[in-house]
Design a protein around this motif. Structure first.
Motif, PDB file in Angstrom:
ATOM      1  N   ASP A  43     -13.441  -6.572  -7.979  1.00  0.00           N
ATOM      2  CA  ASP A  43     -12.480  -5.808  -7.194  1.00  0.00           C
ATOM      3  C   ASP A  43     -11.130  -6.506  -7.154  1.00  0.00           C
ATOM      4  O   ASP A  43     -10.087  -5.865  -7.243  1.00  0.00           O
ATOM      5  CB  ASP A  43     -13.025  -5.616  -5.773  1.00  0.00           C
ATOM      6  CG  ASP A  43     -12.197  -4.633  -4.966  1.00  0.00           C
ATOM      7  OD1 ASP A  43     -11.932  -3.532  -5.468  1.00  0.00           O
ATOM      8  OD2 ASP A  43     -11.812  -4.976  -3.835  1.00  0.00           O
ATOM      9  N   LEU A  44     -11.147  -7.843  -7.032  1.00  0.00           N
ATOM     10  CA  LEU A  44      -9.903  -8.609  -7.024  1.00  0.00           C
ATOM     11  C   LEU A  44      -9.179  -8.479  -8.354  1.00  0.00           C
ATOM     12  O   LEU A  44      -7.956  -8.340  -8.397  1.00  0.00           O
ATOM     13  CB  LEU A  44     -10.195 -10.077  -6.726  1.00  0.00           C
ATOM     14  CG  LEU A  44      -8.976 -11.012  -6.685  1.00  0.00           C
ATOM     15  CD1 LEU A  44      -7.991 -10.570  -5.609  1.00  0.00           C
ATOM     16  CD2 LEU A  44      -9.420 -12.456  -6.453  1.00  0.00           C
ATOM     17  N   ALA A  45      -9.938  -8.492  -9.440  1.00  0.00           N
ATOM     18  CA  ALA A  45      -9.330  -8.336 -10.764  1.00  0.00           C
ATOM     19  C   ALA A  45      -8.670  -6.970 -10.896  1.00  0.00           C
ATOM     20  O   ALA A  45      -7.578  -6.844 -11.477  1.00  0.00           O
ATOM     21  CB  ALA A  45     -10.401  -8.508 -11.849  1.00  0.00           C
ATOM     22  N   LYS A  46      -9.316  -5.944 -10.345  1.00  0.00           N
ATOM     23  CA  LYS A  46      -8.728  -4.601 -10.371  1.00  0.00           C
ATOM     24  C   LYS A  46      -7.424  -4.571  -9.583  1.00  0.00           C
ATOM     25  O   LYS A  46      -6.444  -3.946 -10.008  1.00  0.00           O
ATOM     26  CB  LYS A  46      -9.708  -3.587  -9.791  1.00  0.00           C
ATOM     27  CG  LYS A  46     -10.880  -3.252 -10.701  1.00  0.00           C
ATOM     28  CD  LYS A  46     -11.759  -2.187 -10.055  1.00  0.00           C
ATOM     29  CE  LYS A  46     -12.917  -1.813 -10.961  1.00  0.00           C
ATOM     30  NZ  LYS A  46     -13.780  -0.783 -10.341  1.00  0.00           N
ATOM     31  N   ILE A  83      -5.378  -7.062  -8.960  1.00  0.00           N
ATOM     32  CA  ILE A  83      -4.337  -7.782  -9.702  1.00  0.00           C
ATOM     33  C   ILE A  83      -3.781  -6.903 -10.817  1.00  0.00           C
ATOM     34  O   ILE A  83      -2.562  -6.864 -11.053  1.00  0.00           O
ATOM     35  CB  ILE A  83      -4.910  -9.097 -10.273  1.00  0.00           C
ATOM     36  CG1 ILE A  83      -5.243 -10.067  -9.130  1.00  0.00           C
ATOM     37  CG2 ILE A  83      -3.914  -9.736 -11.241  1.00  0.00           C
ATOM     38  CD1 ILE A  83      -5.947 -11.325  -9.577  1.00  0.00           C
ATOM     39  N   PHE A  84      -4.678  -6.186 -11.496  1.00  0.00           N
ATOM     40  CA  PHE A  84      -4.232  -5.272 -12.557  1.00  0.00           C
ATOM     41  C   PHE A  84      -3.330  -4.187 -11.982  1.00  0.00           C
ATOM     42  O   PHE A  84      -2.293  -3.852 -12.573  1.00  0.00           O
ATOM     43  CB  PHE A  84      -5.439  -4.636 -13.246  1.00  0.00           C
ATOM     44  CG  PHE A  84      -5.065  -3.566 -14.241  1.00  0.00           C
ATOM     45  CD1 PHE A  84      -4.609  -3.900 -15.511  1.00  0.00           C
ATOM     46  CD2 PHE A  84      -5.145  -2.226 -13.894  1.00  0.00           C
ATOM     47  CE1 PHE A  84      -4.248  -2.912 -16.421  1.00  0.00           C
ATOM     48  CE2 PHE A  84      -4.793  -1.231 -14.799  1.00  0.00           C
ATOM     49  CZ  PHE A  84      -4.339  -1.582 -16.070  1.00  0.00           C
ATOM     50  N   VAL A  85      -3.715  -3.617 -10.814  1.00  0.00           N
ATOM     51  CA  VAL A  85      -2.916  -2.566 -10.175  1.00  0.00           C
ATOM     52  C   VAL A  85      -1.533  -3.110  -9.795  1.00  0.00           C
ATOM     53  O   VAL A  85      -0.518  -2.424  -9.949  1.00  0.00           O
ATOM     54  CB  VAL A  85      -3.635  -2.000  -8.940  1.00  0.00           C
ATOM     55  CG1 VAL A  85      -2.696  -1.111  -8.115  1.00  0.00           C
ATOM     56  CG2 VAL A  85      -4.859  -1.203  -9.366  1.00  0.00           C
ATOM     57  N   ILE A  86      -1.480  -4.343  -9.304  1.00  0.00           N
ATOM     58  CA  ILE A  86      -0.202  -4.961  -8.926  1.00  0.00           C
ATOM     59  C   ILE A  86       0.714  -5.076 -10.147  1.00  0.00           C
ATOM     60  O   ILE A  86       1.905  -4.726 -10.088  1.00  0.00           O
ATOM     61  CB  ILE A  86      -0.439  -6.346  -8.287  1.00  0.00           C
ATOM     62  CG1 ILE A  86      -1.031  -6.179  -6.880  1.00  0.00           C
ATOM     63  CG2 ILE A  86       0.854  -7.154  -8.218  1.00  0.00           C
ATOM     64  CD1 ILE A  86      -1.486  -7.478  -6.248  1.00  0.00           C
ATOM     65  N   LEU A  87       0.175  -5.548 -11.254  1.00  0.00           N
ATOM     66  CA  LEU A  87       0.976  -5.673 -12.484  1.00  0.00           C
ATOM     67  C   LEU A  87       1.351  -4.296 -13.033  1.00  0.00           C
ATOM     68  O   LEU A  87       2.489  -4.085 -13.485  1.00  0.00           O
ATOM     69  CB  LEU A  87       0.192  -6.470 -13.534  1.00  0.00           C
ATOM     70  CG  LEU A  87      -0.115  -7.927 -13.172  1.00  0.00           C
ATOM     71  CD1 LEU A  87      -1.005  -8.552 -14.243  1.00  0.00           C
ATOM     72  CD2 LEU A  87       1.164  -8.729 -12.998  1.00  0.00           C
ATOM     73  N   ASN A  90       2.732  -7.223  -4.647  1.00  0.00           N
ATOM     74  CA  ASN A  90       3.149  -5.991  -5.312  1.00  0.00           C
ATOM     75  C   ASN A  90       4.670  -5.906  -5.405  1.00  0.00           C
ATOM     76  O   ASN A  90       5.225  -5.510  -6.425  1.00  0.00           O
ATOM     77  CB  ASN A  90       2.598  -4.795  -4.538  1.00  0.00           C
ATOM     78  CG  ASN A  90       2.159  -3.664  -5.440  1.00  0.00           C
ATOM     79  OD1 ASN A  90       2.047  -3.828  -6.645  1.00  0.00           O
ATOM     80  ND2 ASN A  90       1.920  -2.510  -4.872  1.00  0.00           N
ATOM     81  N   VAL A  91       5.341  -6.258  -4.310  1.00  0.00           N
ATOM     82  CA  VAL A  91       6.802  -6.239  -4.285  1.00  0.00           C
ATOM     83  C   VAL A  91       7.373  -7.276  -5.252  1.00  0.00           C
ATOM     84  O   VAL A  91       8.347  -7.014  -5.963  1.00  0.00           O
ATOM     85  CB  VAL A  91       7.323  -6.489  -2.853  1.00  0.00           C
ATOM     86  CG1 VAL A  91       8.834  -6.714  -2.852  1.00  0.00           C
ATOM     87  CG2 VAL A  91       6.979  -5.310  -1.953  1.00  0.00           C
ATOM     88  N   PHE A 127      -6.105   1.106  -3.357  1.00  0.00           N
ATOM     89  CA  PHE A 127      -6.794  -0.175  -3.360  1.00  0.00           C
ATOM     90  C   PHE A 127      -6.498  -1.017  -2.115  1.00  0.00           C
ATOM     91  O   PHE A 127      -6.800  -2.199  -2.075  1.00  0.00           O
ATOM     92  CB  PHE A 127      -6.449  -0.963  -4.624  1.00  0.00           C
ATOM     93  CG  PHE A 127      -7.244  -0.531  -5.826  1.00  0.00           C
ATOM     94  CD1 PHE A 127      -8.405  -1.196  -6.172  1.00  0.00           C
ATOM     95  CD2 PHE A 127      -6.847   0.551  -6.583  1.00  0.00           C
ATOM     96  CE1 PHE A 127      -9.150  -0.802  -7.275  1.00  0.00           C
ATOM     97  CE2 PHE A 127      -7.580   0.967  -7.679  1.00  0.00           C
ATOM     98  CZ  PHE A 127      -8.744   0.285  -8.032  1.00  0.00           C
ATOM     99  N   GLY A 128      -5.893  -0.403  -1.101  1.00  0.00           N
ATOM    100  CA  GLY A 128      -5.789  -1.058   0.198  1.00  0.00           C
ATOM    101  C   GLY A 128      -4.516  -1.825   0.464  1.00  0.00           C
ATOM    102  O   GLY A 128      -4.443  -2.595   1.415  1.00  0.00           O
ATOM    103  N   PHE A 129      -3.481  -1.651  -0.373  1.00  0.00           N
ATOM    104  CA  PHE A 129      -2.207  -2.292  -0.077  1.00  0.00           C
ATOM    105  C   PHE A 129      -1.085  -1.327  -0.412  1.00  0.00           C
ATOM    106  O   PHE A 129      -1.344  -0.167  -0.760  1.00  0.00           O
ATOM    107  CB  PHE A 129      -2.051  -3.621  -0.836  1.00  0.00           C
ATOM    108  CG  PHE A 129      -2.335  -3.534  -2.314  1.00  0.00           C
ATOM    109  CD1 PHE A 129      -1.311  -3.381  -3.219  1.00  0.00           C
ATOM    110  CD2 PHE A 129      -3.629  -3.635  -2.791  1.00  0.00           C
ATOM    111  CE1 PHE A 129      -1.549  -3.300  -4.584  1.00  0.00           C
ATOM    112  CE2 PHE A 129      -3.891  -3.571  -4.161  1.00  0.00           C
ATOM    113  CZ  PHE A 129      -2.851  -3.394  -5.046  1.00  0.00           C
TER     114      PHE A 129
END
Length: 299
Positions: A11-14, A16-20, A94-95, A135-137
């Protein structure tokens, strides 16, 4: 009560991918579609665009990516207080991703059609914002305010984003051109629509799970989803074997977890999932679920 699903690292890897992914799509949407067309985005990104234009008239040049970061700092102070540390750490990342990619990606132009630029830019920014919320953020800025209002009232995040971003339209029309303001409306509407399409926590669904492992299935579902369950006695139409059908109402946001539980506990089960128009009665929000989980852990 045991946990069947353990996908913390996955889930953490997902996330991080979403952030990038959010940073890249947002940067492309800004630098290749909105900025060349003088169309403004929603939230702090739009405010950063306006601020950059106004500062450039005074001879001061600050990159839009840097302004996105600076303008979001005070908003995150509110987020840490109201939404919690974990959500805000990811939102802050994310920012940073958005600021970094916006600074890195050069400004270019794909088309000189302003309408196409407005729509495409809105879609790209909306996809990133929607997956972030899923994804909660958040992507920071007015997303945080919109999320707080959505959690309080139950209305969609997209609706509040549309309402709060109205001020950007007015400022864009007042300081620049009303034509830019009109195209900004299209961008914000497109972005809000995409956010609501991707971020589906307000959408309710009902699952009917026919299983021969009802006891274990109910235990894990209750642990993972914290939702009420209804057990319906049933019999197989061909085998005539005794079974039970578990009915559970949940949000579309929880669909992935439900599918994982069902597949892990009883791969031979049969699940029918239908859309639910409305729910009357007690239905836990995400915040209430988190509080209940915390109380269970404390015990």
């Amino acid at each position: 009560m045991r946990k069947v699903i353990n996908y913390t690292s996955k889930d953490l890897a997902k996330k991080i991918f979403v952030i990038l992914f959010t940073g890249l799509t947002g940067a492309v949407g800004l630098n290749y579609f909105l900025i060349p067309a003088n169309v403004f985005s929603a939230g702090m990104t739009g405010i950063a665009q306006i601020a950059e234009h106004l500062l450039s008239t005074t001879g001061l040049s600050i990159d839009t990516g840097i302004l996105i970061f600076l303008l979001n700092v005070p908003v995150f102070i509110l987020g840490f207080i109201k939404l919690g540390k974990s959500a805000m750490i990811l939102s802050f990342a994310n920012v940073i991703s958005m600021s970094f990619f916006t600074t890195l990606v050069p400004v270019g132009q794909v088309t000189d059609n302003v309408l196409m630029n407005a729509i495409t830019g809105g879609v790209l920014l909306g996809i990133g914002a929607g997956f972030s919320l899923k994804f909660g953020f958040t992507t920071g800025g007015l997303d945080i305010v919109s999320l707080l209002l959505s959690k309080t009232t139950g209305r969609t995040v997209g609706n509040y984003m549309m309402l709060l971003n109205g001020v950007i339209v007015i400022v864009a029309g007042f300081f620049f051109a009303w034509e830019s303001a009109l195209y900004t409306i299209i961008t914000i509407f497109t972005m809000s629509t995409v956010v609501d399409y991707v971020h589906t926590s307000h959408q309710k669904m009902t699952a009917f799970i026919s299983t021969s492992k009802s006891s274990e299935m109910r235990a894990v579902l209750s642990s993972e989803l914290l939702r009420g369950l209804t057990v319906i006695p049933a019999r197989g139409g061909f085998s005539s074997s005794e079974r039970e059908v578990i009915m559970i109402v949940f949000t579309r946001y929880e669909l992935y977890t439900l599918k994982q539980v069902v597949a892990d506990v009883d791969p031979n089960s049969f699940t029918n999932i239908v859309a639910t128009d409305s729910v009357v009665g007690s239905f836990l929000t995400q915040d209430e679920q988190q509080l209940l989980k915390k109380s269970q852990i404390d015990k």
